[in-house]
Design a protein around this motif. Sequence first.
Motif, PDB file in Angstrom:
ATOM      1  N   ALA A  67      -2.915   0.645   5.393  1.00  0.00           N
ATOM      2  CA  ALA A  67      -4.288   0.816   4.919  1.00  0.00           C
ATOM      3  C   ALA A  67      -4.465   2.190   4.276  1.00  0.00           C
ATOM      4  O   ALA A  67      -5.208   2.327   3.296  1.00  0.00           O
ATOM      5  CB  ALA A  67      -5.270   0.639   6.069  1.00  0.00           C
ATOM      6  N   GLY A  68      -3.796   3.208   4.788  1.00  0.00           N
ATOM      7  CA  GLY A  68      -3.855   4.534   4.179  1.00  0.00           C
ATOM      8  C   GLY A  68      -3.233   4.540   2.797  1.00  0.00           C
ATOM      9  O   GLY A  68      -3.757   5.187   1.869  1.00  0.00           O
ATOM     10  N   LYS A  69      -2.131   3.832   2.632  1.00  0.00           N
ATOM     11  CA  LYS A  69      -1.513   3.726   1.311  1.00  0.00           C
ATOM     12  C   LYS A  69      -2.421   2.965   0.347  1.00  0.00           C
ATOM     13  O   LYS A  69      -2.513   3.311  -0.836  1.00  0.00           O
ATOM     14  CB  LYS A  69      -0.161   3.017   1.425  1.00  0.00           C
ATOM     15  CG  LYS A  69       0.882   3.863   2.115  1.00  0.00           C
ATOM     16  CD  LYS A  69       2.189   3.119   2.255  1.00  0.00           C
ATOM     17  CE  LYS A  69       3.210   3.969   2.987  1.00  0.00           C
ATOM     18  NZ  LYS A  69       4.458   3.251   3.246  1.00  0.00           N
ATOM     19  N   GLU A  70      -3.112   1.961   0.868  1.00  0.00           N
ATOM     20  CA  GLU A  70      -4.056   1.192   0.044  1.00  0.00           C
ATOM     21  C   GLU A  70      -5.233   2.069  -0.387  1.00  0.00           C
ATOM     22  O   GLU A  70      -5.691   2.005  -1.526  1.00  0.00           O
ATOM     23  CB  GLU A  70      -4.562  -0.017   0.834  1.00  0.00           C
ATOM     24  CG  GLU A  70      -5.351  -1.008   0.038  1.00  0.00           C
ATOM     25  CD  GLU A  70      -4.516  -1.805  -0.943  1.00  0.00           C
ATOM     26  OE1 GLU A  70      -5.049  -2.102  -2.034  1.00  0.00           O
ATOM     27  OE2 GLU A  70      -3.349  -2.101  -0.645  1.00  0.00           O
ATOM     28  N   ALA A  71      -5.703   2.925   0.535  1.00  0.00           N
ATOM     29  CA  ALA A  71      -6.805   3.833   0.204  1.00  0.00           C
ATOM     30  C   ALA A  71      -6.370   4.854  -0.842  1.00  0.00           C
ATOM     31  O   ALA A  71      -7.128   5.167  -1.768  1.00  0.00           O
ATOM     32  CB  ALA A  71      -7.300   4.539   1.465  1.00  0.00           C
ATOM     33  N   ARG A  78     -10.836   8.302   2.732  1.00  0.00           N
ATOM     34  CA  ARG A  78     -11.075   7.607   3.998  1.00  0.00           C
ATOM     35  C   ARG A  78     -10.644   6.150   3.915  1.00  0.00           C
ATOM     36  O   ARG A  78     -10.771   5.506   2.883  1.00  0.00           O
ATOM     37  CB  ARG A  78     -12.555   7.665   4.346  1.00  0.00           C
ATOM     38  CG  ARG A  78     -13.027   9.046   4.659  1.00  0.00           C
ATOM     39  CD  ARG A  78     -14.424   9.004   5.247  1.00  0.00           C
ATOM     40  NE  ARG A  78     -14.864  10.356   5.508  1.00  0.00           N
ATOM     41  CZ  ARG A  78     -15.862  10.947   4.888  1.00  0.00           C
ATOM     42  NH1 ARG A  78     -16.526  10.293   3.957  1.00  0.00           N
ATOM     43  NH2 ARG A  78     -16.202  12.178   5.184  1.00  0.00           N
ATOM     44  N   ILE A  79     -10.182   5.649   5.054  1.00  0.00           N
ATOM     45  CA  ILE A  79      -9.800   4.239   5.156  1.00  0.00           C
ATOM     46  C   ILE A  79     -11.050   3.442   5.508  1.00  0.00           C
ATOM     47  O   ILE A  79     -11.732   3.744   6.482  1.00  0.00           O
ATOM     48  CB  ILE A  79      -8.724   4.039   6.237  1.00  0.00           C
ATOM     49  CG1 ILE A  79      -7.449   4.796   5.881  1.00  0.00           C
ATOM     50  CG2 ILE A  79      -8.432   2.563   6.440  1.00  0.00           C
ATOM     51  CD1 ILE A  79      -6.404   4.780   6.970  1.00  0.00           C
ATOM     52  N   HIS A  83      -9.904  -1.680   3.016  1.00  0.00           N
ATOM     53  CA  HIS A  83      -8.507  -1.250   2.868  1.00  0.00           C
ATOM     54  C   HIS A  83      -7.629  -1.894   3.930  1.00  0.00           C
ATOM     55  O   HIS A  83      -6.499  -2.305   3.644  1.00  0.00           O
ATOM     56  CB  HIS A  83      -8.406   0.280   2.949  1.00  0.00           C
ATOM     57  CG  HIS A  83      -9.121   0.984   1.845  1.00  0.00           C
ATOM     58  ND1 HIS A  83      -9.930   2.071   2.072  1.00  0.00           N
ATOM     59  CD2 HIS A  83      -9.170   0.749   0.509  1.00  0.00           C
ATOM     60  CE1 HIS A  83     -10.438   2.490   0.925  1.00  0.00           C
ATOM     61  NE2 HIS A  83      -9.987   1.694  -0.039  1.00  0.00           N
ATOM     62  N   VAL A  84      -8.151  -1.984   5.136  1.00  0.00           N
ATOM     63  CA  VAL A  84      -7.384  -2.633   6.216  1.00  0.00           C
ATOM     64  C   VAL A  84      -7.188  -4.107   5.888  1.00  0.00           C
ATOM     65  O   VAL A  84      -6.086  -4.656   6.044  1.00  0.00           O
ATOM     66  CB  VAL A  84      -8.108  -2.464   7.572  1.00  0.00           C
ATOM     67  CG1 VAL A  84      -7.391  -3.248   8.663  1.00  0.00           C
ATOM     68  CG2 VAL A  84      -8.207  -0.995   7.951  1.00  0.00           C
ATOM     69  N   GLN A  85      -8.235  -4.748   5.405  1.00  0.00           N
ATOM     70  CA  GLN A  85      -8.142  -6.167   5.074  1.00  0.00           C
ATOM     71  C   GLN A  85      -7.134  -6.400   3.951  1.00  0.00           C
ATOM     72  O   GLN A  85      -6.315  -7.321   4.028  1.00  0.00           O
ATOM     73  CB  GLN A  85      -9.514  -6.691   4.676  1.00  0.00           C
ATOM     74  CG  GLN A  85      -9.554  -8.187   4.468  1.00  0.00           C
ATOM     75  CD  GLN A  85     -10.958  -8.674   4.177  1.00  0.00           C
ATOM     76  OE1 GLN A  85     -11.831  -7.895   3.803  1.00  0.00           O
ATOM     77  NE2 GLN A  85     -11.172  -9.966   4.332  1.00  0.00           N
ATOM     78  N   LEU A  94       2.357  -9.403   8.465  1.00  0.00           N
ATOM     79  CA  LEU A  94       1.070  -9.223   9.128  1.00  0.00           C
ATOM     80  C   LEU A  94       0.104 -10.352   8.783  1.00  0.00           C
ATOM     81  O   LEU A  94      -0.710 -10.758   9.608  1.00  0.00           O
ATOM     82  CB  LEU A  94       0.461  -7.870   8.735  1.00  0.00           C
ATOM     83  CG  LEU A  94       1.193  -6.646   9.275  1.00  0.00           C
ATOM     84  CD1 LEU A  94       0.605  -5.373   8.712  1.00  0.00           C
ATOM     85  CD2 LEU A  94       1.169  -6.624  10.790  1.00  0.00           C
ATOM     86  N   ARG A  95       0.208 -10.873   7.567  1.00  0.00           N
ATOM     87  CA  ARG A  95      -0.647 -12.002   7.186  1.00  0.00           C
ATOM     88  C   ARG A  95      -0.345 -13.215   8.063  1.00  0.00           C
ATOM     89  O   ARG A  95      -1.257 -13.879   8.558  1.00  0.00           O
ATOM     90  CB  ARG A  95      -0.431 -12.356   5.716  1.00  0.00           C
ATOM     91  CG  ARG A  95      -1.362 -13.451   5.235  1.00  0.00           C
ATOM     92  CD  ARG A  95      -1.238 -13.755   3.764  1.00  0.00           C
ATOM     93  NE  ARG A  95      -0.278 -12.915   3.073  1.00  0.00           N
ATOM     94  CZ  ARG A  95       0.502 -13.335   2.088  1.00  0.00           C
ATOM     95  NH1 ARG A  95       0.447 -14.572   1.684  1.00  0.00           N
ATOM     96  NH2 ARG A  95       1.338 -12.513   1.498  1.00  0.00           N
TER      97      ARG A  95
END
Length: 116
Positions: A67-71, A78-79, A83-85, A94-95
Amino acid sequence: MSRGRRIWNCHRSKRHSRSTRAELQFPVSRVDRLLREGQFANRLSSATPVFLTGILEYLTANILDLAGKEACANHRIRISPEHVQRALINNENLRRLFEPNAFAQPASAPTPRKRK
């Protein structure tokens, strides 16, 4: 007299929680309590809550890392829940883990054979 008391206090060992001994951030005692209250099994090993807590901490760290990489990819500091989704959707393992039917019970469980 106070000197003797001071010496006695120095030799007293500090108490360490199970989370500290296992070098985990998540609370082992809380997981242990929830496992025992949930009546998931008649008996539990003392290592079971430590192992489960380690797994939960590993999964959480992995999800937050993705999620941090996605953010960062969206130029955010901030996450957010989005971003987690997105991190869960983009990661195949994980899916599959978090899909609704991941741990569904079989329609008819096989009956064990009786021994003679």
